[in-house]
Every structure is written in C-alpha cells, then in structure tokens.
Motif scaffolding. Structure first.
Motif, mmCIF file in Angstrom:
data_model
loop_
_atom_site.group_PDB
_atom_site.id
_atom_site.type_symbol
_atom_site.label_atom_id
_atom_site.label_comp_id
_atom_site.label_asym_id
_atom_site.label_seq_id
_atom_site.Cartn_x
_atom_site.Cartn_y
_atom_site.Cartn_z
ATOM 1 N N SER A 101 0.835 -1.205 0.000
ATOM 2 C CA SER A 101 0.000 0.000 0.000
ATOM 3 C C SER A 101 0.871 1.257 0.000
ATOM 4 N N ARG A 102 1.911 1.237 0.814
ATOM 5 C CA ARG A 102 2.822 2.384 0.885
ATOM 6 C C ARG A 102 3.538 2.591 -0.453
ATOM 7 N N PHE A 103 3.959 1.507 -1.098
ATOM 8 C CA PHE A 103 4.618 1.598 -2.401
ATOM 9 C C PHE A 103 3.694 2.224 -3.443
ATOM 10 N N LEU A 104 2.444 1.754 -3.500
ATOM 11 C CA LEU A 104 1.497 2.285 -4.479
ATOM 12 C C LEU A 104 1.178 3.748 -4.216
ATOM 13 N N PHE A 105 1.013 4.112 -2.948
ATOM 14 C CA PHE A 105 0.738 5.510 -2.613
ATOM 15 C C PHE A 105 1.900 6.401 -3.033
#
Length: 59
Positions: A28-32
């Motif tokens: 999730s952090r990577f995509l954000f």
C-alpha cells in the motif's frame, strides 16, 4: 441528537499473520508513493482507475 460510538480491539497475530500484515502495508505504501510521485512530476490529477489498471503489471 446522534450518538457515535467507537470500539478498540487488540489483535494478537501469529508470525505468519504479522508477515502478511507487513507485506500488505508495504504494498500500500509503495502504491501511494508511486502515485504521489506521478502526480507531482506530471502535474496531473490522481485517477484511481488508472492506478487500479496498473496494479497487475506491478506484481
């Protein structure tokens, strides 16, 4: 009058569940961060459908 309630729960995941939770938050952090970078560099607005289509190719 509206009464709002909140509940707190404490979870005790085992090692496998902890790894899965950490992996989910990491993805999730990577995509954000990727979306934020794209928006800042191109100056365009965030389009949810664009990134939803891009997820399978990032796996």
């Amino acid at each position: 009058m509206v009464i709002k309630k909140a509940y707190k729960f404490r979870i005790y995941p085992n090692k496998v569940q902890q790894d899965m939770i950490n992996q989910t938050f990491g993805c999730s952090r990577f995509l954000f961060n990727r979306a934020l970078f794209d928006v800042k560099t191109t100056g365009s607005s965030f389009k949810k459908t664009h990134y939803m289509k891009e997820i399978p190719s990032l796996k």
